[in-house]
Design an enzyme around this catalytic site. Structure first.
Site, mmCIF file in Angstrom:
data_model
loop_
_atom_site.group_PDB
_atom_site.id
_atom_site.type_symbol
_atom_site.label_atom_id
_atom_site.label_comp_id
_atom_site.label_asym_id
_atom_site.label_seq_id
_atom_site.Cartn_x
_atom_site.Cartn_y
_atom_site.Cartn_z
ATOM 1 N N CYS A 119 -41.104 32.600 93.230
ATOM 2 C CA CYS A 119 -41.046 31.864 92.290
ATOM 3 C C CYS A 119 -42.102 31.069 91.615
ATOM 4 O O CYS A 119 -42.902 31.083 92.622
ATOM 5 C CB CYS A 119 -39.530 30.875 92.211
ATOM 6 S SG CYS A 119 -40.028 29.388 93.144
ATOM 7 N N HIS A 153 -36.550 27.591 99.388
ATOM 8 C CA HIS A 153 -36.704 28.934 99.380
ATOM 9 C C HIS A 153 -36.982 29.718 100.755
ATOM 10 O O HIS A 153 -37.733 29.071 101.331
ATOM 11 C CB HIS A 153 -37.564 29.281 98.170
ATOM 12 C CG HIS A 153 -36.857 28.892 96.761
ATOM 13 N ND1 HIS A 153 -37.464 28.973 95.815
ATOM 14 C CD2 HIS A 153 -35.726 28.313 96.596
ATOM 15 C CE1 HIS A 153 -36.804 28.744 94.647
ATOM 16 N NE2 HIS A 153 -35.649 28.397 95.087
ATOM 17 N N ALA A 203 -0.816 46.921 88.213
ATOM 18 C CA ALA A 203 -0.952 47.999 87.624
ATOM 19 C C ALA A 203 -1.392 47.730 86.289
ATOM 20 O O ALA A 203 -2.318 48.350 85.482
ATOM 21 C CB ALA A 203 0.537 48.934 87.623
ATOM 22 N N THR A 245 1.499 39.757 89.800
ATOM 23 C CA THR A 245 1.078 39.570 91.155
ATOM 24 C C THR A 245 1.322 38.289 91.486
ATOM 25 O O THR A 245 1.723 38.062 92.622
ATOM 26 C CB THR A 245 -0.707 40.055 91.218
ATOM 27 O OG1 THR A 245 -0.754 41.319 90.756
ATOM 28 C CG2 THR A 245 -1.022 39.942 92.525
ATOM 29 N N GLU A 247 -39.213 31.816 101.544
ATOM 30 C CA GLU A 247 -40.520 31.903 101.808
ATOM 31 C C GLU A 247 -41.227 30.644 102.200
ATOM 32 O O GLU A 247 -41.875 30.515 103.258
ATOM 33 C CB GLU A 247 -41.338 32.478 100.632
ATOM 34 C CG GLU A 247 -41.416 31.948 99.459
ATOM 35 C CD GLU A 247 -40.072 32.529 98.727
ATOM 36 O OE1 GLU A 247 -38.897 32.161 99.073
ATOM 37 O OE2 GLU A 247 -40.381 33.112 97.659
#
Ligand code: AOF
Ligand code: ZN
Length: 412
Positions: free
Chosen positions: A80, A55, A305, A200, A57
């Site tokens: 945490c 993490h 669309a 698409t 820190e």
């Protein structure tokens, strides 16, 4: 009078800047940055680089070692308080002798929460809420998923000033500028999934990969999700190329041919079956639920669309819209517009979106919009449009290593 000094604010701004380096790398974790300050000077800084990694820190404190004693720690998220893949950071902070912790927003993850209280019990001063709006905004994917178990939904679209997404002959490459298209790749690089409709897929034959440029490297590609109710898409589309790696998910109706489903699965793809919406199209909210059940925290819809109209009008599932408008007119009563579908009967049925940003992206107009009912991490939140760094071109330049607007052309 502001509650925080310009120096305090600048340190937290630096923590947020560091946190953003984790864009596209940390899911399902949040982006977190840490800045350690002693006698008004930064003595260590770090950011969370991905699941299983230290993490932020913990990394900054490890860097500082014994110098951390008596320092102040700036974090965009509450530390945490749990043993997960790493942690708990609260204990690391207590051990290191830090005297004060500033954090922007609480960790809504019930398993990890409680770090701030633990620090106070241990006699460490805690200051909450510095740059909270920016911090809420930065980790919206994580916050929505932790709170609602549903993915954050972004819709991206590009059109001419008269709202057309192609000319009368179907020419659509490219309406938006190079800078806008690069920005779209930047969003793709930060989400867990990209969703498109069958038209698409058939017409544009996209690869749907995120191809960030410059020094930015992808660790994981977003999942590709394509709607194909009757499983009729040709198998030679790029989407089904096994070389792409990672799963392509095809979403079908219950009525689709069983053999077609079996075939797709045999080829290593994933098939989800979802019910239909009243419109007769696949239920988009059911699709979004499936994406959440797969543990994905965010999805980018790149709609034609029909899908755009399902997402924005019929089903209203979108949390944030990125809209690029090229400064051109295309005209033509039959050329396709942004939204298809049936359309609203009366103006009274239209719901207004909030305009979070109205700016430029290269030569284009860039709008960041928030539909009504969209997720907001905090009730008071005045959203700053930094998701995907809506307004921060300097951040993009830093992240990618050269001028964002000048970067190479991107194909689909
Ligand atoms: C922090 N600093 O840099 C991050 C935090 O599996 P783990 O051990 O990595 O824990 C993940 C959880 O920890 C995540 O869901 C979130 O609540 C918190 N993330 N906390 O103090 C950090 N990345
Ligand atoms: Zn932690």
């Amino acid at each position: 009078m502001a509650r925080w000094t310009p120096k305090e604010t600048a340190f937290m701004r630096e923590a947020l800047r560091l946190a953003r380096q984790g864009w596209g790398l940390v899911s399902p974790n949040p982006m977190v940055g840490a800045v350690l300050v002693k006698k008004g000077k930064i003595i260590a800084k770090s950011w969370h680089t991905g699941p299983g990694q230290p993490h932020a820190e913990a990394a900054a404190l490890a860097e500082a070692g014994s110098k951390a004693k008596g320092s102040e720690l700036y974090l965009n998220l509450e530390p945490c308080n749990h043993q997960g893949r790493t942690g708990p950071c609260s204990e690391v902070i207590i051990q290191s002798g830090v005297s004060k912790v500033y954090y922007s927003v609480p960790d809504p993850n019930p398993i990890a929460a409680g770090g701030a209280n633990r620090l106070e019990e241990a006699g460490i001063q805690v200051d909450r809420g510095l740059l909270a709006d920016e911090a809420w905004d930065l980790n919206q994917f994580f916050f929505k998923y932790v709170i609602q178990k549903k993915p954050f939904v972004i819709l991206k679209t590009a059109a001419s000033l008269d709202g057309k997404i192609a000319t009368r002959t179907g020419d659509s490459r490219w309406i938006s500028s190079k800078a806008s298209r690069n920005f779209s790749h930047h969003i793709r690089a930060g989400v867990d999934a990209v969703l498109i409709g069958r038209t698409t897929a058939a017409k544009d034959n996209p690869e749907l990969s995120a191809r960030p440029w410059g020094r930015r490297k992808m660790h994981n590609q977003p999942w590709r999700v394509v709607l194909d109710p009757l499983l009729k898409l040709p198998r030679d589309l790029k989407l089904f190329d096994p070389k792409l790696g990672g799963p392509t998910v095809v979403v079908s109706s219950f009525e689709a041919d069983q053999k077609a489903k079996d075939n797709l699965r045999r080829q290593g793809h994933t098939v989800w079956e979802v019910p239909k919406a009243p419109s007769g199209l696949l239920s988009l909210s059911a699709v979004i639920d499936e994406i959440g059940k797969a543990g994905l925290q965010s999805v980018l819809i790149e709609p034609g669309a029909t899908l755009a109209s399902s997402a924005l009008i019929e089903e209203n599932v979108v949390d944030l819209i990125h809209m690029f408008m090229a400064p051109i007119f295309l005209g033509g009563s039959d050329s396709p517009s942004l939204l298809g579908g049936r359309g609203l009967d009366t103006l009274s049925l239209a719901s207004e979106v909030d305009i979070l940003k109205l700016g430029r992206m290269g030569p284009d107009i860039h709008l960041v919009l928030r539909p009504q009912g969209a997720f907001a991490a905090a009730p008071h939140q005045t959203v700053s449009p930094v998701i995907g760094y809506g307004s921060l071109n300097e951040d993009l330049d830093e992240l990618y290593g050269h001028d964002f607007d000048q970067s190479q052309d991107q194909d689909r």
